[in-house]
Motif scaffolding. Structure first.
Motif, PDB file in Angstrom:
ATOM      1  N   PRO A 241       0.794  -1.244   0.000  1.00 28.97           N
ATOM      2  CA  PRO A 241       0.000   0.000   0.000  1.00 28.97           C
ATOM      3  C   PRO A 241       0.819   1.281   0.000  1.00 28.97           C
ATOM      4  CG  PRO A 241      -0.898  -1.577   1.567  1.00 28.97           C
ATOM      5  CD  PRO A 241       0.412  -2.134   1.115  1.00 28.97           C
ATOM      6  N   THR A 242       2.068   1.251   0.469  1.00 34.24           N
ATOM      7  CA  THR A 242       2.875   2.475   0.486  1.00 34.24           C
ATOM      8  C   THR A 242       3.598   2.709  -0.841  1.00 34.24           C
ATOM      9  OG1 THR A 242       4.712   1.257   1.517  1.00 34.24           O
ATOM     10  CG2 THR A 242       3.188   2.441   2.986  1.00 34.24           C
ATOM     11  N   ILE A 243       3.291   1.890  -1.838  1.00 35.45           N
ATOM     12  CA  ILE A 243       3.826   2.074  -3.190  1.00 35.45           C
ATOM     13  C   ILE A 243       2.695   2.227  -4.200  1.00 35.45           C
ATOM     14  CG2 ILE A 243       5.112   0.973  -5.067  1.00 35.45           C
ATOM     15  CD1 ILE A 243       6.865  -0.378  -3.025  1.00 35.45           C
ATOM     16  N   ALA A 244       1.659   1.412  -4.051  1.00 30.75           N
ATOM     17  CA  ALA A 244       0.615   1.292  -5.074  1.00 30.75           C
ATOM     18  C   ALA A 244       0.013   2.618  -5.550  1.00 30.75           C
ATOM     19  CB  ALA A 244      -0.484   0.349  -4.579  1.00 30.75           C
ATOM     20  N   PRO A 245      -0.438   3.512  -4.667  1.00 35.30           N
ATOM     21  CA  PRO A 245      -1.125   4.717  -5.173  1.00 35.30           C
ATOM     22  C   PRO A 245      -0.216   5.662  -5.943  1.00 35.30           C
ATOM     23  CG  PRO A 245      -1.542   4.359  -2.821  1.00 35.30           C
ATOM     24  CD  PRO A 245      -0.404   3.470  -3.200  1.00 35.30           C
ATOM     25  N   TYR A 246       1.074   5.565  -5.726  1.00 39.10           N
ATOM     26  CA  TYR A 246       2.006   6.551  -6.265  1.00 39.10           C
ATOM     27  C   TYR A 246       2.729   6.069  -7.522  1.00 39.10           C
ATOM     28  CZ  TYR A 246       1.067   7.198  -1.357  1.00 39.10           C
ATOM     29  OH  TYR A 246       0.418   7.272  -0.146  1.00 39.10           O
ATOM     30  N   LEU A 247       3.098   4.821  -7.544  1.00 40.71           N
ATOM     31  CA  LEU A 247       3.902   4.299  -8.652  1.00 40.71           C
ATOM     32  C   LEU A 247       3.096   3.469  -9.642  1.00 40.71           C
ATOM     33  CD1 LEU A 247       6.767   4.277  -9.737  1.00 40.71           C
ATOM     34  CD2 LEU A 247       7.279   2.324  -8.256  1.00 40.71           C
ATOM     35  N   LEU A 248       1.998   2.878  -9.179  1.00 44.78           N
ATOM     36  CA  LEU A 248       1.251   1.957 -10.028  1.00 44.78           C
ATOM     37  C   LEU A 248       0.706   2.572 -11.319  1.00 44.78           C
ATOM     38  CD1 LEU A 248      -0.423  -0.684  -7.888  1.00 44.78           C
ATOM     39  CD2 LEU A 248      -0.337  -0.866 -10.283  1.00 44.78           C
ATOM     40  N   PRO A 249       0.143   3.786 -11.280  1.00 38.80           N
ATOM     41  CA  PRO A 249      -0.377   4.351 -12.538  1.00 38.80           C
ATOM     42  C   PRO A 249       0.683   4.426 -13.635  1.00 38.80           C
ATOM     43  CG  PRO A 249      -1.195   5.592 -10.668  1.00 38.80           C
ATOM     44  CD  PRO A 249      -0.174   4.638 -10.116  1.00 38.80           C
ATOM     45  N   ALA A 250       1.893   4.835 -13.270  1.00 41.08           N
ATOM     46  CA  ALA A 250       2.960   4.927 -14.269  1.00 41.08           C
ATOM     47  C   ALA A 250       3.376   3.536 -14.745  1.00 41.08           C
ATOM     48  CB  ALA A 250       4.163   5.659 -13.676  1.00 41.08           C
TER      49      ALA A 250
ATOM     50  N   MET B 271       9.458   9.298 -12.282  1.00 43.17           N
ATOM     51  CA  MET B 271       8.652   9.951 -11.260  1.00 43.17           C
ATOM     52  C   MET B 271       9.530  10.769 -10.329  1.00 43.17           C
ATOM     53  SD  MET B 271       6.011   8.248  -8.510  1.00 43.17           S
ATOM     54  CE  MET B 271       7.359   7.482  -7.608  1.00 43.17           C
ATOM     55  N   ARG B 272      10.706  10.250 -10.014  1.00 48.81           N
ATOM     56  CA  ARG B 272      11.620  10.974  -9.129  1.00 48.81           C
ATOM     57  C   ARG B 272      12.061  12.285  -9.779  1.00 48.81           C
ATOM     58  NH1 ARG B 272      15.065   7.267  -8.545  1.00 48.81           N
ATOM     59  NH2 ARG B 272      14.290   6.407  -6.590  1.00 48.81           N
ATOM     60  N   GLU B 273      12.331  12.247 -11.075  1.00 50.03           N
ATOM     61  CA  GLU B 273      12.725  13.469 -11.771  1.00 50.03           C
ATOM     62  C   GLU B 273      11.591  14.487 -11.773  1.00 50.03           C
ATOM     63  OE1 GLU B 273      13.994  12.290 -15.624  1.00 50.03           O
ATOM     64  OE2 GLU B 273      15.768  11.195 -14.908  1.00 50.03           O
ATOM     65  N   ALA B 274      10.359  14.002 -11.942  1.00 49.71           N
ATOM     66  CA  ALA B 274       9.213  14.906 -11.938  1.00 49.71           C
ATOM     67  C   ALA B 274       9.015  15.526 -10.561  1.00 49.71           C
ATOM     68  CB  ALA B 274       7.952  14.152 -12.360  1.00 49.71           C
TER      69      ALA B 274
ATOM     70  N   ARG C  59       1.402   0.125 -22.670  1.00 48.91           N
ATOM     71  CA  ARG C  59       1.848   0.766 -23.903  1.00 48.91           C
ATOM     72  C   ARG C  59       2.904  -0.081 -24.614  1.00 48.91           C
ATOM     73  NH1 ARG C  59       3.286   4.949 -21.800  1.00 48.91           N
ATOM     74  NH2 ARG C  59       5.549   4.702 -21.717  1.00 48.91           N
ATOM     75  N   MET C  60       3.771  -0.722 -23.838  1.00 45.33           N
ATOM     76  CA  MET C  60       4.848  -1.516 -24.420  1.00 45.33           C
ATOM     77  C   MET C  60       4.409  -2.930 -24.793  1.00 45.33           C
ATOM     78  SD  MET C  60       7.770  -0.324 -21.693  1.00 45.33           S
ATOM     79  CE  MET C  60       9.016  -1.435 -22.326  1.00 45.33           C
TER      80      MET C  60
ATOM     81  N   VAL D  93       9.524  -1.062 -14.113  1.00 46.82           N
ATOM     82  CA  VAL D  93       9.258  -0.481 -12.792  1.00 46.82           C
ATOM     83  C   VAL D  93      10.380   0.488 -12.419  1.00 46.82           C
ATOM     84  CG1 VAL D  93       8.963  -0.967 -10.333  1.00 46.82           C
ATOM     85  CG2 VAL D  93       7.928  -2.491 -12.040  1.00 46.82           C
ATOM     86  N   ARG D  94      11.616   0.070 -12.636  1.00 47.38           N
ATOM     87  CA  ARG D  94      12.766   0.928 -12.300  1.00 47.38           C
ATOM     88  C   ARG D  94      12.720   2.239 -13.087  1.00 47.38           C
ATOM     89  NH1 ARG D  94      16.422  -2.468 -13.350  1.00 47.38           N
ATOM     90  NH2 ARG D  94      17.061  -3.100 -11.265  1.00 47.38           N
ATOM     91  N   ASN D  95      12.464   2.141 -14.390  1.00 43.76           N
ATOM     92  CA  ASN D  95      12.411   3.344 -15.221  1.00 43.76           C
ATOM     93  C   ASN D  95      11.240   4.245 -14.841  1.00 43.76           C
ATOM     94  OD1 ASN D  95      14.674   2.480 -16.636  1.00 43.76           O
ATOM     95  ND2 ASN D  95      13.470   1.499 -18.263  1.00 43.76           N
ATOM     96  N   SER D  96      10.113   3.646 -14.487  1.00 46.28           N
ATOM     97  CA  SER D  96       8.947   4.429 -14.059  1.00 46.28           C
ATOM     98  C   SER D  96       9.261   5.204 -12.792  1.00 46.28           C
ATOM     99  CB  SER D  96       7.744   3.510 -13.833  1.00 46.28           C
ATOM    100  OG  SER D  96       7.380   2.814 -15.010  1.00 46.28           O
TER     101      SER D  96
END
Length: 312
Positions: free
Chosen positions: A102-111, A296-299, A118-119, A289-292
């Protein structure tokens, strides 16, 4: 001669897991009467009852419990046969059952989902969000293909691949902005808001503060969102991962400070069964996942996190 079908076994496993005909039928995408009929036919083929039927819930009989253990093994083997066929293809296709804490899903999952679909247009992604302990159990039972968690998990039957690390930040009331960031000793004296027991993030926060277990005066929340809103109300302070800052602080009157020394952090990775024939494909997903996360970190670098250094 008994004539058991895989369909019946999957229906049985769903009912055993949910303990409710209606919920099991929903999961299996069939009507409740159809599920009941299949379970009844299965019991008649076996010559014994698998469930004790109550008004609101069903429970496995003693035979049903022993039967369930073997059914899970059979279904896991069948799924691995399907995975073997998928592994022979050049691209990722078919069903992907992935778990996320839960401490990852809402933030990283959409990306992640956006990039994967897409790939790989033939990928059918099913997401399960729950605690690490449940994800590990469901991986072992073959109900998940892979999971994104905080490492280490240290399960001998699972492969662990580290993807990236991220720091935690201090969230405190907005009126504290500009004040020196408290050190770990000072944090132990403050009202520290934590996720409820079972979340690995809770243990990581306690470890940073060098607190072996949470004192009674500490307050628990069910989500990072709840914790941040409690801080906004002036109830205390909390720690959250950097990936959560943009989402959780946009509607809260809080101040966010970055630790400069002895920064609390966590390592995020992917895990899957060592016996899975889809290891090569999972490594491809891990790279997505790593690239996503990097994107996100850059954004998020546009979000200014202020605060003085904290001393160990």
């Amino acid at each position: 001669m008994m004539n058991l079908t895989l369909k019946q076994l999957r229906y049985f496993e769903a009912l055993a897991r949910h303990g409710h005909f209606g919920r099991a039928a929903d999961v299996c995408a069939i009507s409740q009467p159809a599920l009941s009929m299949q379970i009844k036919e299965l019991e008649e083929s076996l010559g014994t009852e698998l469930f004790e039927r109550g008004a609101r819930q069903v429970r496995l009989t003693s035979f049903g419990e022993a039967f369930a253990l073997r059914v899970r093994g059979i279904l896991r083997s069948v799924d691995e046969l399907e995975d073997l066929a998928r592994a022979s293809q050049d691209r990722l296709v078919g069903r992907l059952r992935i778990g996320v804490i839960p401490t990852i899903a809402p933030y990283l999952l959409p990306a992640i989902i956006g990039n994967l679909t897409r790939m790989h247009d033939g990928l059918d992604i099913h997401v399960r969000e729950t605690l690490t302990s449940k994800l590990v159990q469901e991986l072992a039972e073959g109900r998940l293909d892979a999971a994104i968690v905080a490492l280490p998990v240290s399960e001998p039957a699972l492969t662990e691949v580290a993807l990236f690390s991220e720091n935690f930040v201090l969230v405190r009331p907005s009126e504290d902005e500009g004040k020196p960031v408290p050190n770990r000793e000072a944090l132990r004296e403050m009202r520290l808001l934590l996720l409820e027991e079972g979340h690995c993030f809770r243990e990581q926060a306690l470890s940073f503060c060098n607190v072996p277990s949470a004192p009674r005066e500490l307050m628990d929340g069910s989500s990072l969102s709840t914790l941040v809103q409690m801080v906004s109300a002036g109830i205390g302070v909390t720690l959250i991962p950097e990936m959560a800052v943009a989402v959780e602080t946009r509607s809260a009157s809080v101040s966010v400070a970055r630790f400069q020394n002895l920064q609390p952090s966590r390592t995020i990775g992917m895990i899957w069964r060592k016996t899975s024939p889809l290891a090569k494909q999972f490594l491809e997903i891990a790279e997505v996942v790593r690239n996503s996360a990097n994107a996100m970190r850059e954004a998020h670098d546009s979000i200014i996190l202020t605060g003085d250094s904290v001393q160990g």
